[in-house]
Design a protein around this motif. Structure first.
Motif, PDB file in Angstrom:
ATOM      1  N   UNK A  42      49.008  43.194  42.704  1.00  0.00           N
ATOM      2  CA  UNK A  42      48.364  41.901  42.475  1.00  0.00           C
ATOM      3  C   UNK A  42      49.185  40.771  43.086  1.00  0.00           C
ATOM      4  N   UNK A  43      48.518  39.911  43.840  1.00  0.00           N
ATOM      5  CA  UNK A  43      49.179  38.746  44.452  1.00  0.00           C
ATOM      6  C   UNK A  43      48.331  37.510  44.122  1.00  0.00           C
ATOM      7  N   UNK A  44      48.692  36.802  43.065  1.00  0.00           N
ATOM      8  CA  UNK A  44      47.921  35.620  42.702  1.00  0.00           C
ATOM      9  C   UNK A  44      48.209  34.449  43.638  1.00  0.00           C
ATOM     10  N   UNK A  45      47.239  33.550  43.715  1.00  0.00           N
ATOM     11  CA  UNK A  45      47.395  32.323  44.491  1.00  0.00           C
ATOM     12  C   UNK A  45      47.828  31.229  43.520  1.00  0.00           C
ATOM     13  N   UNK A  46      48.871  30.518  43.875  1.00  0.00           N
ATOM     14  CA  UNK A  46      49.385  29.454  43.019  1.00  0.00           C
ATOM     15  C   UNK A  46      48.289  28.422  42.760  1.00  0.00           C
ATOM     16  N   UNK A  47      48.224  27.956  41.533  1.00  0.00           N
ATOM     17  CA  UNK A  47      47.231  26.962  41.164  1.00  0.00           C
ATOM     18  C   UNK A  47      47.386  26.607  39.702  1.00  0.00           C
ATOM     19  N   UNK A  56      43.746  36.755  37.236  1.00  0.00           N
ATOM     20  CA  UNK A  56      44.187  37.950  36.502  1.00  0.00           C
ATOM     21  C   UNK A  56      42.971  38.654  35.913  1.00  0.00           C
ATOM     22  N   UNK A  57      42.072  37.896  35.314  1.00  0.00           N
ATOM     23  CA  UNK A  57      40.864  38.493  34.733  1.00  0.00           C
ATOM     24  C   UNK A  57      40.016  39.176  35.797  1.00  0.00           C
ATOM     25  N   UNK A  58      39.908  38.584  36.969  1.00  0.00           N
ATOM     26  CA  UNK A  58      39.143  39.207  38.058  1.00  0.00           C
ATOM     27  C   UNK A  58      39.793  40.520  38.481  1.00  0.00           C
TER      28      UNK A  58
END
Length: 164
Positions: A42-47, A56-58
């Motif tokens: 998982x690599x989230x986009x900062x925001x 995270x839910x997606x």
């Protein structure tokens, strides 16, 4: 059955068994390794916090959709959790360890978030995940018919109601 017996039945050495699993309960939770790999990738986009939580839910929804393709395993796992408190406790312990990995990933990729905000977001997401699986097992045990994805989405909606 001992860890060595499980390893032998699987055609691997006990040493190889422990390379992949912490214990026999860990080996008994179907999909756990796939779930861990998804978290690690998982690599989230900062925001803003709400955006990171939605990401995270997606990611967790994608995990449910893929595991739902193995529908019978999903149902058996949910029923197993409902029927075996020790297994549910082990799953919760594993989820706590996985949550720490998720926290580290979010901290790395979302520098605008305060550490405490990151911990809250990841803990809420993992608690919602765990609660939805526990509830799914109870619902299946009671004879309800609901998809794992719809069940998870209901729990995400409950989270939204709570935090507003």
């Amino acid at each position: 059955m001992t860890n060595a017996e499980i390893a032998e039945a699987a055609g691997i050495s006990a040493r190889t068994f422990f390379r992949y699993f912490d214990n026999k309960e860990h080996a008994g939770i179907p999909g756990q390794l796939d779930f861990q790999h998804r978290i690690e990738a998982f690599v989230p986009v900062d925001g803003p916090p709400s955006s990171v939580l939605q990401q995270i839910e997606a990611m967790l929804e994608a995990e449910i959709r893929e595991s739902a393709e193995r529908n019978q395993i999903t149902i058996r796992t949910a029923l197993m959790f409902a029927s075996e408190p020790a297994l549910l406790e082990e799953a919760a312990a594993q989820l706590q360890r996985t949550s720490k990995v998720l926290q580290a990933i979010v901290l790395e990729h979302c520098p605008s978030l305060k550490r405490s905000v990151t911990l809250i977001i990841t803990d809420l997401a993992m608690t919602t995940w765990h609660t939805s699986w526990e509830a799914l097992g109870q619902r299946y045990k009671a004879g309800e018919t609901i998809t794992p994805l719809d069940n998870y989405r209901e729990h995400c909606a409950m989270l939204r109601e709570i935090v507003q």
